[in-house]
Write a protein that holds these residues in place. Structure first.
Motif, PDB file in Angstrom:
ATOM      1  N   HIS A 199     -65.511  14.030  -5.691  1.00  0.00           N
ATOM      2  CA  HIS A 199     -65.037  12.937  -6.534  1.00  0.00           C
ATOM      3  C   HIS A 199     -65.104  13.317  -7.992  1.00  0.00           C
ATOM      4  CE1 HIS A 199     -65.190   8.825  -4.398  1.00  0.00           C
ATOM      5  NE2 HIS A 199     -64.430   9.673  -3.768  1.00  0.00           N
ATOM      6  N   ASN A 245     -58.513   4.627 -10.550  1.00  0.00           N
ATOM      7  CA  ASN A 245     -58.098   5.961 -10.991  1.00  0.00           C
ATOM      8  C   ASN A 245     -57.257   6.589  -9.885  1.00  0.00           C
ATOM      9  OD1 ASN A 245     -60.738   5.793  -9.603  1.00  0.00           O
ATOM     10  ND2 ASN A 245     -60.490   8.008  -9.472  1.00  0.00           N
ATOM     11  N   ARG A 252     -55.178   7.775  -2.290  1.00  0.00           N
ATOM     12  CA  ARG A 252     -56.507   7.802  -1.653  1.00  0.00           C
ATOM     13  C   ARG A 252     -56.372   8.023  -0.160  1.00  0.00           C
ATOM     14  NH1 ARG A 252     -61.503   5.090  -3.338  1.00  0.00           N
ATOM     15  NH2 ARG A 252     -62.716   4.205  -1.636  1.00  0.00           N
ATOM     16  N   LYS A 283     -53.224   5.034  -5.480  1.00  0.00           N
ATOM     17  CA  LYS A 283     -54.300   5.939  -5.881  1.00  0.00           C
ATOM     18  C   LYS A 283     -54.155   7.345  -5.309  1.00  0.00           C
ATOM     19  CE  LYS A 283     -58.612   5.042  -5.609  1.00  0.00           C
ATOM     20  NZ  LYS A 283     -59.492   5.208  -6.744  1.00  0.00           N
ATOM     21  N   SER A 338     -63.644   8.264 -12.655  1.00  0.00           N
ATOM     22  CA  SER A 338     -63.407   6.814 -12.629  1.00  0.00           C
ATOM     23  C   SER A 338     -63.075   6.299 -14.024  1.00  0.00           C
ATOM     24  CB  SER A 338     -64.648   6.088 -12.102  1.00  0.00           C
ATOM     25  OG  SER A 338     -64.798   6.350 -10.732  1.00  0.00           O
ATOM     26  N   SER A 372     -62.159   2.062  -7.364  1.00  0.00           N
ATOM     27  CA  SER A 372     -61.998   2.361  -8.786  1.00  0.00           C
ATOM     28  C   SER A 372     -60.512   2.598  -9.094  1.00  0.00           C
ATOM     29  CB  SER A 372     -62.823   3.592  -9.140  1.00  0.00           C
ATOM     30  OG  SER A 372     -62.579   4.631  -8.209  1.00  0.00           O
TER      31      SER A 372
HETATM   32 MG    MG Z   1     -63.658   5.728  -6.676  1.00  0.00          MG
END
Ligand code: MG
Ligand code: AMP
Length: 333
Positions: free
Chosen positions: A236, A149, A62, A60, A155, A147
């Motif tokens: 986000h 994405n 992330r 991700k 998302s 999520s």
């Molecule tokens: Mg998310």
């Protein structure tokens, strides 16, 4: 043997029993599988497998300090994931599960700290989607899933969105059609002295208060700069074009929205318009379509998105929260 569809090495599976078994085997072997839930598509790995969980963050892009939600299919898996159940937790599970409510509970030793970004707590949820539930059951282990994405993108609420962001980066995705809710779950922290909403969602503050019988606070950004929930410090849900949010009373915000649209179009900009629904039923539809519309604007290559705010009551609180966080700027009239 039927043809197996792969896109950049990612297996694309139909929502069948056989697919669930294939996906569950991948999860048990430490793989990454995206799957449908009623909120948005999740990117899952075995929550008890440290190295599989690390792969989620990598796929991700992330930040490691943004914790994941652990998805369970029953109370047995809640007990595996949480060290204890604070007062009210069982009542809420009985009333709202399976459904779009994540509960932040004390974390058990079986869940590695990577899942929770090192926090002593863990967010747990039982999703209301038959494919998600049978996948978790078949895997035989709670599934950590944010999520599905790329970090910072809206998302995903359909198979296509997952493939746009993650094809080639994950082992498989199961198609479950469009997501019914379309916004991420409500996150309720039960680990402190008072219940606290960290992220508004389809289960509203009013509904939570009715079950708990006590007032439920909604977390605001803290004055010293520490966010109440790690994920809240990130911008986000952002589309590629800047989003200008117009909030305030309906007649005034409508008039300004129309004036801004005329102004920017005259300047030659391609403007995407996101109007607020007029009737209460429309709120649900607007929530369901939000991320799809934002991704659509990206695909059309709009230069600017003008979005009309809604009143922040009930589901409107969740919708406004996502719009604010997608917005480059908010104008209040
Ligand atoms: Mg998310
Ligand atoms: P996502 O799975 O992408 O919808 O993001 C999950 C969000 O839930 C995170 O960004 C956090 O804001 C919140 N969250 C998950 N686990 C915890 C936790 N243990 N404590 C506080 N917030 C959490």
């Amino acid at each position: 043997m039927p043809k197996v569809l792969r896109i950049n090495q990612t297996l694309v599976l139909p929502g069948s029993r056989k697919s669930v078994l294939v996906a569950a085997r991948l999860i048990r072997r430490g793989g990454l599988v995206a799957f449908p839930t009623e909120t948005v598509y999740g990117l899952g790995a075995a929550a008890t497998d440290r190295s599989a969980v690390k792969k989620i963050f990598k796929a991700k892009g992330r930040p490691a300090d943004n914790p994941l939600i652990v998805h369970v299919a029953g109370l047995d898996q809640v007990k595996e994931s949480a060290a204890s159940l604070p007062p009210g937790a069982l009542h809420l599970m009985k009333r709202f599960w399976p459904g779009p409510l994540s509960l932040v509970l004390p974390r058990s030793d079986k869940i590695p700290p990577e899942v929770s970004a090192g926090l002593p707590t863990v967010a747990v949820r039982m999703p209301a989607h038959p494919v998600a539930l049978s996948l978790i059951r078949a895997a035989g282990v709670p599934i950590a899933a944010p999520s599905a994405n790329r970090s910072g993108r809206p998302s995903p609420t359909s198979l296509r969105h997952v493939l746009e962001d993650l094809a080639g980066k994950i082992d498989a995705v199961i198609d479950g059609g469009p997501c019914q809710v379309g916004l991420e779950s409500t996150v309720l922290d039960l680990s402190g002295s008072h219940p606290l909403i960290l992220r508004p969602g389809a289960i509203t503050r009013e509904q939570l208060e009715a079950v708990l019988g006590v007032p439920v606070a909604v977390a605001q950004g803290c004055k010293d700069g520490t966010p109440p929930s790690p994920g809240m410090k990130y911008r986000h849900y952002a589309p590629r074009a800047p989003l200008l949010l117009v909030a305030g009373a309906r007649p005034r915000r409508r008039a300004l929205l129309a004036a801004l649209a005329r102004h920017y179009r005259k300047k030659g900009l391609k403007v995407g318009l996101l109007r607020a629904p007029t009737e209460p039923e429309g709120l649900r539809r607007a929530a369901k379509r939000l991320y799809q519309v934002l991704r659509g604007f990206d695909a059309q290559g709009v230069d600017l998105i003008l979005a009309e705010g809604v009143s922040a009551r009930g589901l409107g609180a969740a919708l406004m929260n996502r719009l604010r966080r997608a917005a480059a700027r908010t104008i209040k009239v």
